[in-house]
Scaffold this motif. Structure first.
Motif, PDB file in Angstrom:
ATOM      1  N   LEU A  79       0.999   2.188   1.832  1.00 37.45           N
ATOM      2  CA  LEU A  79       2.341   1.983   2.390  1.00 37.45           C
ATOM      3  C   LEU A  79       2.639   0.496   2.539  1.00 37.45           C
ATOM      4  CD1 LEU A  79       2.321   4.835   5.015  1.00 37.45           C
ATOM      5  CD2 LEU A  79       3.815   4.659   3.051  1.00 37.45           C
ATOM      6  N   ALA A  80       1.639  -0.270   2.938  1.00 36.82           N
ATOM      7  CA  ALA A  80       1.853  -1.714   3.091  1.00 36.82           C
ATOM      8  C   ALA A  80       2.176  -2.343   1.739  1.00 36.82           C
ATOM      9  CB  ALA A  80       0.614  -2.361   3.703  1.00 36.82           C
ATOM     10  N   SER A 122      -7.778 -15.080  16.970  1.00 35.23           N
ATOM     11  CA  SER A 122      -8.048 -14.598  15.621  1.00 35.23           C
ATOM     12  C   SER A 122      -7.522 -15.656  14.644  1.00 35.23           C
ATOM     13  CB  SER A 122      -7.350 -13.261  15.408  1.00 35.23           C
ATOM     14  OG  SER A 122      -6.006 -13.477  15.069  1.00 35.23           O
ATOM     15  N   PRO A 123      -7.743 -15.457  13.343  1.00 38.73           N
ATOM     16  CA  PRO A 123      -7.187 -16.422  12.381  1.00 38.73           C
ATOM     17  C   PRO A 123      -5.672 -16.569  12.500  1.00 38.73           C
ATOM     18  CG  PRO A 123      -8.795 -15.033  11.310  1.00 38.73           C
ATOM     19  CD  PRO A 123      -8.654 -14.498  12.692  1.00 38.73           C
ATOM     20  N   GLY A 124      -4.994 -15.566  13.063  1.00 43.30           N
ATOM     21  CA  GLY A 124      -3.553 -15.658  13.238  1.00 43.30           C
ATOM     22  C   GLY A 124      -3.134 -16.841  14.086  1.00 43.30           C
ATOM     23  N   LEU A 141       3.787   3.631   8.163  1.00 47.07           N
ATOM     24  CA  LEU A 141       2.680   2.677   8.304  1.00 47.07           C
ATOM     25  C   LEU A 141       2.389   2.394   9.775  1.00 47.07           C
ATOM     26  CD1 LEU A 141       0.765   0.447   7.290  1.00 47.07           C
ATOM     27  CD2 LEU A 141       2.720  -1.050   7.129  1.00 47.07           C
ATOM     28  N   LEU A 142       3.457   2.174  10.563  1.00 48.32           N
ATOM     29  CA  LEU A 142       3.246   1.829  11.972  1.00 48.32           C
ATOM     30  C   LEU A 142       2.690   3.004  12.754  1.00 48.32           C
ATOM     31  CD1 LEU A 142       6.418  -0.314  12.646  1.00 48.32           C
ATOM     32  CD2 LEU A 142       4.072  -1.087  12.662  1.00 48.32           C
ATOM     33  N   PHE A 143       3.168   4.211  12.453  1.00 47.54           N
ATOM     34  CA  PHE A 143       2.620   5.364  13.178  1.00 47.54           C
ATOM     35  C   PHE A 143       1.172   5.604  12.777  1.00 47.54           C
ATOM     36  CE2 PHE A 143       6.815   7.034  14.627  1.00 47.54           C
ATOM     37  CZ  PHE A 143       6.437   7.217  15.935  1.00 47.54           C
ATOM     38  N   PHE A 144       0.842   5.375  11.504  1.00 47.80           N
ATOM     39  CA  PHE A 144      -0.565   5.484  11.106  1.00 47.80           C
ATOM     40  C   PHE A 144      -1.398   4.451  11.863  1.00 47.80           C
ATOM     41  CE2 PHE A 144       0.380   7.325   6.608  1.00 47.80           C
ATOM     42  CZ  PHE A 144       0.659   8.544   7.187  1.00 47.80           C
ATOM     43  N   GLY A 145      -0.846   3.247  12.001  1.00 48.36           N
ATOM     44  CA  GLY A 145      -1.561   2.213  12.734  1.00 48.36           C
ATOM     45  C   GLY A 145      -1.736   2.596  14.192  1.00 48.36           C
ATOM     46  N   ALA A 146      -0.667   3.112  14.802  1.00 47.71           N
ATOM     47  CA  ALA A 146      -0.746   3.534  16.201  1.00 47.71           C
ATOM     48  C   ALA A 146      -1.760   4.664  16.334  1.00 47.71           C
ATOM     49  CB  ALA A 146       0.624   3.981  16.695  1.00 47.71           C
ATOM     50  N   GLY A 147      -1.794   5.556  15.339  1.00 45.38           N
ATOM     51  CA  GLY A 147      -2.763   6.643  15.358  1.00 45.38           C
ATOM     52  C   GLY A 147      -4.181   6.106  15.275  1.00 45.38           C
ATOM     53  N   SER A 199      -4.110  -6.193  10.985  1.00 46.09           N
ATOM     54  CA  SER A 199      -3.284  -6.951  10.037  1.00 46.09           C
ATOM     55  C   SER A 199      -2.218  -6.065   9.402  1.00 46.09           C
ATOM     56  CB  SER A 199      -4.142  -7.651   8.990  1.00 46.09           C
ATOM     57  OG  SER A 199      -5.231  -6.857   8.635  1.00 46.09           O
ATOM     58  N   LEU A 200      -2.561  -4.791   9.157  1.00 47.41           N
ATOM     59  CA  LEU A 200      -1.544  -3.918   8.565  1.00 47.41           C
ATOM     60  C   LEU A 200      -0.426  -3.631   9.570  1.00 47.41           C
ATOM     61  CD1 LEU A 200      -3.869  -1.543   6.561  1.00 47.41           C
ATOM     62  CD2 LEU A 200      -2.294  -3.231   5.673  1.00 47.41           C
ATOM     63  N   PHE A 201      -0.792  -3.464  10.839  1.00 43.46           N
ATOM     64  CA  PHE A 201       0.241  -3.246  11.859  1.00 43.46           C
ATOM     65  C   PHE A 201       1.113  -4.488  11.991  1.00 43.46           C
ATOM     66  CE2 PHE A 201       2.190  -2.699  15.964  1.00 43.46           C
ATOM     67  CZ  PHE A 201       2.315  -1.322  16.095  1.00 43.46           C
TER      68      PHE A 201
END
Lengths: 301, 649
Positions: free
Chosen positions: B467-468, A62-64, B341-347, B373-375
């Protein structure tokens, strides 16, 4: 504005001088082995060539894959600019900047680890796993060394911590920090920068898939990190802050040269450790720093 | 405007949400958002400088008249509650829709409002009895939310474990409040700093609130509950419900005089939680369990800061104590925002692939660029790396500890090891989140479900973005949030009131901003340069191997192997290995599971031993009268012998 004017020359100094160190180490190794060896400026040539080259990207990346090295380089450079250069002055010295330095190095580790994991290669995964695991012990030793310096000087800002000479514990601290330097910069006996067997590498195996400008940035960042640790070790031991500017600059240069030659000699005379021994050596470094801390405490009491 | 108005509005909306939750989804969403906004508004009013809000009414509940109070400390937690309640409600619209979960979604909406209302009441109650009622209300609501998916056996098990553990903690709290009321003669709670005879009660509070806060080794309920619950519930549990325990500890360590050893014990427990929590997190293969154990770590960091603050307060209100307390309070916000944020991402990952098992995922960044990217941003933040918010609070706590370590005195003996443990925990957190983010989102997809993942919709993405953004703001401009932290610190210890930020914090903000700017510029520059030089795509080089497959990648277990091995004595992984044997080996396998050691290796065997003892004792009771007479005679003889020997008067 004055801050930027102060920072720019220091940035230029770090930027230009850092790639010298790996060249010196290689020269020392060649000298011990009786070879002529590559020129001292070899890394400069390599960097210039890599900067002009094209890039091969993994289909999975990815871009990362490109962002990671950039972030890591910025973090290492930031950490380097935090380090005071004796009478040349530290940048924005403030309480707790030694923690910022340690965490910036951690950010750099995260950046390179992220980029390495992008390729989905087992070799790179192996390298990252080793890098982040051994960093746990190295960081414990480093923070203990910092604590020793803090206790000794009663201050938590790098400029004040590194100004006076280390006390009676100088030898312990120097030995501990030297081992951390070898581990953090992936030198023998932790890693062999010359090896071509991927199973036994740490840092080199993390950058297997990088090429072109990203690889140049990674290599430059690694050399800055080496210089950073060499300077930190020198300043921790020598009373750089108490000297006249000219003498201090000479002392710093001499100290860095001595550390670099020392790393080269270690590399020539020792073999790489088996991986299960690595934690033992790092724990020894931690203990050395811990004893330095205890001595600093005793001295203060 | 007095904070009472938005608070009452918020309570009315949430009550409305409880009532109309099962039937009217849209009305419920509007009411919940209004309620969350009201709570947030009231909290921000107080944190922004309005005087503490206090309200009494003659109406009696359980024989006690109503008494509410909102001061800086409770407002700090209330703001977090409002934030997560609102974002979680929006997230649930897409994550747990009625169309997919017709049986549980309607009830879930009501329980959500009940949970938020209960936690809000805990925060504003100024009466011990009402505090306990609200505490029980939110505990029970949380139980029903955890077990929303109760068709699955492991979820029911996790729910019962949570309920049992919570009530074990509540027993301690009952004892705490009842004894407090007996000593002071009133159920009202408030500053009692002069009542030295109440100091030992702190230990009861530590046990009771420690269970809810997930303090090691009282965290046994936490991993299973967080992993089994729907992700929006995990988010509010980890970000806010666990913080209620932290709130209780901070509240009563500030109001009551603390015993002399309390600062030491809290610092030590905090450091142990931080280290062991992150060690367990590193070894997990389940994404949500990993996040749950990381909560234990972060609570540990908060409590290390609190412990240092207590030590500082006990040693003449030393300034380093204020730093550590500020760090702990800021970490409450930071961890709340990042972990939600992380739990939303995991969800979102679970929603897209149907699995939480990290070794079945991989390469998700292509299908889910937003989530990835948010995670990643959350991972950097929670690992405490600059320039994001996790670093600011960890830095404040560490700075407090370092300052304490450099001053001669007994507190240095607590602060020095704590600082070292936090450093190790920080390095382990980096390893943990490098692993979590990389194994899930980078590389190649390991299974078909990971290959066919899809990005989440706007309703799930929006809350994550909000959240981010908050994480970025907290990291780049910590000084903006300082007045709120200072207000809360002043509520804890009036000697530490004062709005001016500590000098280094004012430097750190611009420094972080500069770092972020340079990082973005360098990334863009390197990207541009690489593209200008020309790039081509090719197979991962992999040392020349021509057919790398997704199964050859490093897995979550192999990534964590080295560092988890050092904690083998604690983690006790269960391995089932079938090695390849002979010249034509049959299928080989390697399975590894890290149990919840405290639960399965300590509490479980202890419980079974107790049961065995009890059933052995039951053999004495069999209904044969002759034997009973024998017992009586034997008993009499024994007593008689004792008397004869002169053992008793």
């Amino acid at each position: 504005m004055t801050l930027i004017l102060d920072l720019l020359p220091r940035f230029a100094l770090w930027f230009v001088l850092a790639p010298l160190l790996p060249g010196i180490i290689n020269k020392v190794k060649a000298w011990v082995a009786g070879r002529r060896g590559p020129p001292v400026l070899q890394l400069y040539y390599d960097l210039a060539r890599l900067w002009r080259k094209g890039v091969v990207l993994s289909t999975l990346a990815s871009p990362g894959f490109v962002f990671g090295p950039a972030v890591a380089w910025v973090a290492v450079m930031g950490a380097a600019l935090l380090l005071p250069l004796g009478p040349a002055g530290g940048a924005p010295g403030f309480r707790g900047d030694m923690l910022v330095l340690i965490y910036l190095l951690a950010l750099a580790r995260f950046g390179t680890a992220w980029a390495a994991m992008e390729t989905g290669s087992a070799f790179e995964g192996m390298g990252v796993a080793r890098e982040v695991s051994y960093a746990v012990l190295a960081e414990a030793a480093l923070i203990t060394a910092m604590l020793a310096l803090c206790v000794q000087t009663g201050s938590t800002s790098l400029a004040a911590m590194l100004a006076p000479a280390a006390g009676a514990d100088a030898a312990l601290l120097a030995a501990g920090l030297f081992v951390v330097l070898l581990a953090e910069n992936c030198r023998v006996p932790f890693d062999d920068p010359n090896t071509h067997l991927e199973l036994t590498m740490i840092h080199e195996v993390m950058v297997l898939d990088h090429s072109g400008p990203p690889l140049a940035v990674i290599l430059h960042g690694a050399s800055v990190k080496l210089l950073l640790f060499a300077l930190l070790l020198t300043e921790a031991v020598l009373p750089v802050g108490k000297l006249a500017p000219g003498v201090a600059a000479a002392a710093l240069a001499g100290g860095v040269l001595a550390v670099t030659v020392g790393a080269g000699l270690v590399e020539s005379l020792l073999a790489r450790l088996a991986f299960r021994r690595v934690p033992l050596l790092l724990t020894t470094a931690f203990l050395l720093c811990l004893f330095a801390l205890l001595m600093a405490w005793k001295g203060g009491a | 405007m007095t904070p009472g108005v938005p608070l009452l509005f918020s309570a009315a909306c949430l009550l409305g949400g409880v009532v109309c939750g099962p039937r009217r989804a849209r009305t419920w969403l509007a009411l919940t958002l209004a309620g969350a906004a009201g709570a947030l508004g009231a909290a921000l009013l107080v944190l922004g400088g309005a005087p503490d809000w206090e309200w009494r009414h003659g109406f009696a509940v359980g024989g006690e008249t109503l008494h509410f109070r909102l001061d800086g400390l409770s407002a700090l937690f209330l703001a977090l509650l409002g934030l997560v309640a609102g974002t979680g409600a929006i997230y649930a619209q897409e994550y747990w829709p009625e169309a997919h979960y017709p049986a549980s979604a309607p009830g879930g909406r009501s329980w959500w409002c009940g949970l938020v209302l209960g936690m809000g009441l805990v925060l504003v109650s100024a009466n011990g009895l009402h505090f306990l009622i609200a505490w029980e209300l939110f505990t029970v609501c949380a139980f029903f939310l955890i077990t929303l998916d109760r068709q699955r056996r492991e979820v029911r098990k996790a729910g019962w474990l949570y309920l049992a553990a919570s009530h074990a903690g509540t027993v301690c709290l009952f004892a705490f409040f009842a004894t407090l009321a007996a000593r002071t003669g009133s159920w009202e709670i408030g500053p009692l700093r002069g009542r030295l005879d109440c100091a030992p009660l702190f230990w009861l509070a530590l046990a009771g609130f420690g269970v809810k806060a997930g303090l090691f080794p009282l965290h046994i309920w936490l991993p299973a509950a967080h992993a089994g619950a729907p992700s929006h519930v995990s988010a509010i549990l980890s970000a806010v419900a666990v913080k209620m325990g932290v709130y209780g500890l901070i509240r009563f360590s500030g109001w009551l005089p603390a015993p002399a050893a309390a600062g030491w014990v809290v610092t030590g427990l905090g450091a142990v939680s931080a280290l062991f929590g992150i060690a367990f997190a590193l070894a997990q293969n389940d994404l949500k369990r990993l996040l749950a154990y990381c909560t234990v770590e972060n609570v540990g960091i908060i409590l290390t800061g609190l412990g240092a603050a207590m030590l500082g307060a006990a040693h003449g209100d030393a300034p380093w104590g204020r730093l550590a307390l500020a760090g702990a309070l800021l970490h409450v916000w930071n961890h709340g925002a990042v972990k939600a944020l992380l739990f939303f991402g995991a969800g979102s990952v679970l929603h897209a692939t149907g699995t939480r098992e990290m070794s079945r995922l991989g390469g998700l960044w292509r299908a889910m660029p937003w989530t990835a990217s948010l995670f990643a941003l959350g991972a950097v933040a929670i690992a405490g790396l600059p320039p994001l918010n996790g670093f600011v609070s960890e830095w404040l706590v560490c700075l407090g500890l370092f300052d304490a370590a450099t001053r001669p005195g007994p507190s240095a003996w607590a602060a020095t090891p704590a600082a070292m443990v936090l450093a190790v925990a920080g390095a382990l957190a980096l390893a943990t989140f490098a692993k979590a983010a990389a194994i899930v989102f980078l590389g190649a997809a390991r299974t078909r479900s990971a290959e066919h993942a899809h990005e989440c919709g706007a309703l799930m993405r929006g809350p994550m973005l909000a959240l981010a953004a908050l994480c970025l703001a907290l990291g780049l401009a910590p000084v903006w949030f300082w007045p709120a932290i200072a207000r809360a610190a002043g509520a804890w210890n009036p000697a530490w009131a004062g709005r001016e930020p500590p000098a280094p914090l004012a430097i750190l903000g611009p420094l972080q901003g500069m770092l972020a700017l340079l990082a973005v510029a360098a990334a863009a520059g390197l990207w541009w340069k690489s593209r200008a030089n020309g790039w081509r795509r090719g197979l991962t080089w992999d040392c020349g191997y021509a057919h790398p497959s997704a199964r050859m990648q490093y897995t979550s277990g192999s990534f964590a192997g080295i560092a988890a091995g050092w904690f083998g004595w604690l983690l006790r992984p269960e391995r089932r290995i079938r090695r390849p044997r002979g010249p034509l080996p049959a299928a080989a396998s390697w399975m590894e599971r890290v149990p919840e050691t405290v639960l399965e290796r300590v509490l479980g065997p202890a419980g079974r031993a107790l049961l065995r003892l009890s059933s052995a004792a039951r053999r004495l009771q069999h209904g044969r009268v002759q034997a009973y007479i024998l017992y009586v005679v034997a008993g009499l003889l024994a007593v008689g012998t004792l008397v004869l020997l002169g053992g008793m008067p």
